[in-house]
Design a protein around this motif. Structure first.
Motif, PDB file in Angstrom:
ATOM      1  N   GLN A  18       0.843  -1.200   0.000  1.00 22.15           N
ATOM      2  CA  GLN A  18       0.000   0.000   0.000  1.00 22.15           C
ATOM      3  C   GLN A  18       0.878   1.250   0.000  1.00 22.15           C
ATOM      4  OE1 GLN A  18      -3.445   0.090  -0.201  1.00 22.15           O
ATOM      5  NE2 GLN A  18      -3.091   2.238  -0.575  1.00 22.15           N
ATOM      6  N   GLY A  19       1.945   1.249   0.807  1.00 27.98           N
ATOM      7  CA  GLY A  19       2.860   2.388   0.842  1.00 27.98           C
ATOM      8  C   GLY A  19       3.548   2.589  -0.496  1.00 27.98           C
ATOM      9  N   LEU A  20       4.015   1.504  -1.106  1.00 28.02           N
ATOM     10  CA  LEU A  20       4.663   1.604  -2.420  1.00 28.02           C
ATOM     11  C   LEU A  20       3.672   2.063  -3.477  1.00 28.02           C
ATOM     12  CD1 LEU A  20       6.866  -1.624  -2.380  1.00 28.02           C
ATOM     13  CD2 LEU A  20       7.645   0.744  -2.230  1.00 28.02           C
ATOM     14  N   GLN A  21       2.456   1.548  -3.402  1.00 24.74           N
ATOM     15  CA  GLN A  21       1.415   1.930  -4.358  1.00 24.74           C
ATOM     16  C   GLN A  21       1.149   3.433  -4.267  1.00 24.74           C
ATOM     17  OE1 GLN A  21      -2.286  -0.075  -3.584  1.00 24.74           O
ATOM     18  NE2 GLN A  21      -2.956   0.085  -5.679  1.00 24.74           N
ATOM     19  N   ASN A  22       1.086   3.975  -3.045  1.00 25.06           N
ATOM     20  CA  ASN A  22       0.870   5.414  -2.863  1.00 25.06           C
ATOM     21  C   ASN A  22       2.040   6.221  -3.409  1.00 25.06           C
ATOM     22  OD1 ASN A  22      -1.621   5.016  -1.671  1.00 25.06           O
ATOM     23  ND2 ASN A  22      -0.818   5.039   0.412  1.00 25.06           N
ATOM     24  N   GLN A  23       3.275   5.736  -3.180  1.00 25.17           N
ATOM     25  CA  GLN A  23       4.449   6.434  -3.705  1.00 25.17           C
ATOM     26  C   GLN A  23       4.441   6.461  -5.223  1.00 25.17           C
ATOM     27  OE1 GLN A  23       8.125   4.906  -2.159  1.00 25.17           O
ATOM     28  NE2 GLN A  23       7.498   5.139  -0.032  1.00 25.17           N
ATOM     29  N   VAL A  24       4.120   5.317  -5.840  1.00 21.24           N
ATOM     30  CA  VAL A  24       4.071   5.246  -7.306  1.00 21.24           C
ATOM     31  C   VAL A  24       2.979   6.158  -7.834  1.00 21.24           C
ATOM     32  CG1 VAL A  24       3.520   3.740  -9.255  1.00 21.24           C
ATOM     33  CG2 VAL A  24       5.073   2.936  -7.478  1.00 21.24           C
ATOM     34  N   ARG A  25       1.798   6.113  -7.210  1.00 24.42           N
ATOM     35  CA  ARG A  25       0.688   6.960  -7.659  1.00 24.42           C
ATOM     36  C   ARG A  25       1.071   8.442  -7.587  1.00 24.42           C
ATOM     37  NH1 ARG A  25      -3.198   5.032  -4.635  1.00 24.42           N
ATOM     38  NH2 ARG A  25      -4.063   3.674  -6.207  1.00 24.42           N
ATOM     39  N   ASN A  26       1.709   8.855  -6.460  1.00 21.12           N
ATOM     40  CA  ASN A  26       2.128  10.253  -6.317  1.00 21.12           C
ATOM     41  C   ASN A  26       3.157  10.632  -7.366  1.00 21.12           C
ATOM     42  OD1 ASN A  26       0.437  10.643  -4.141  1.00 21.12           O
ATOM     43  ND2 ASN A  26       2.020  10.215  -2.618  1.00 21.12           N
ATOM     44  N   HIS A  27       4.122   9.736  -7.619  1.00 21.57           N
ATOM     45  CA  HIS A  27       5.154  10.017  -8.616  1.00 21.57           C
ATOM     46  C   HIS A  27       4.548  10.148 -10.009  1.00 21.57           C
ATOM     47  CE1 HIS A  27       8.908   9.923 -10.788  1.00 21.57           C
ATOM     48  NE2 HIS A  27       8.438   8.915 -11.505  1.00 21.57           N
TER      49      HIS A  27
END
Length: 120
Positions: A18-27
């Motif tokens: 979930q944390g990685l998914q949020n980072q990718v989405r923000n990027h």
């Protein structure tokens, strides 16, 4: 117990994902503000299914979403798309639509609205 340990590990990886998914989405939202980008991921138990594929060829990946898991050909990015990530042993290549309106602002001429469509 083993079941408790398994659940703890699964919760850990789900939180990490979930944390990685949020980072990718923000990027991606920052990098490609013009594109609507949906990032979907899910935790897949690959315990025994890792063995189902055996060895895939160099231009294939093991698709764990299928039951049983199986080797599939890596996607080739079609015209009008660019490659965002390489194909690996367990994930397909990711392609992103190229926005020609941004890359070539005068592609449609003056006083004409440019509408990007998938592909070329």
């Amino acid at each position: 117990s083993f079941q408790s340990l398994h659940e703890d590990i699964q919760h850990y990886f789900e939180a990490l994902l979930q944390g990685l998914q949020n980072q990718v989405r923000n990027h991606l939202q920052k990098s490609y503000a013009v594109h609507k980008v949906e990032v979907d991921a899910q935790v897949i138990d690959v315990g025994e299914s890792l063995l189902d594929c055996g060895l895939c060829k160099s231009d294939e990946f093991c698709n764990f979403q299928k039951t049983p898991s199986q080797c599939e050909k890596c996607t080739l990015c079609p015209a009008g798309f660019f490659q965002m990530s390489e194909c690996s042993a367990n994930t397909d290549r990711i392609c992103q639509d190229r926005d020609e309106c941004i890359e070539s602002p005068n592609i449609c001429g003056e006083r004409v609205k440019c509408l990007n469509t998938p592909g070329k």
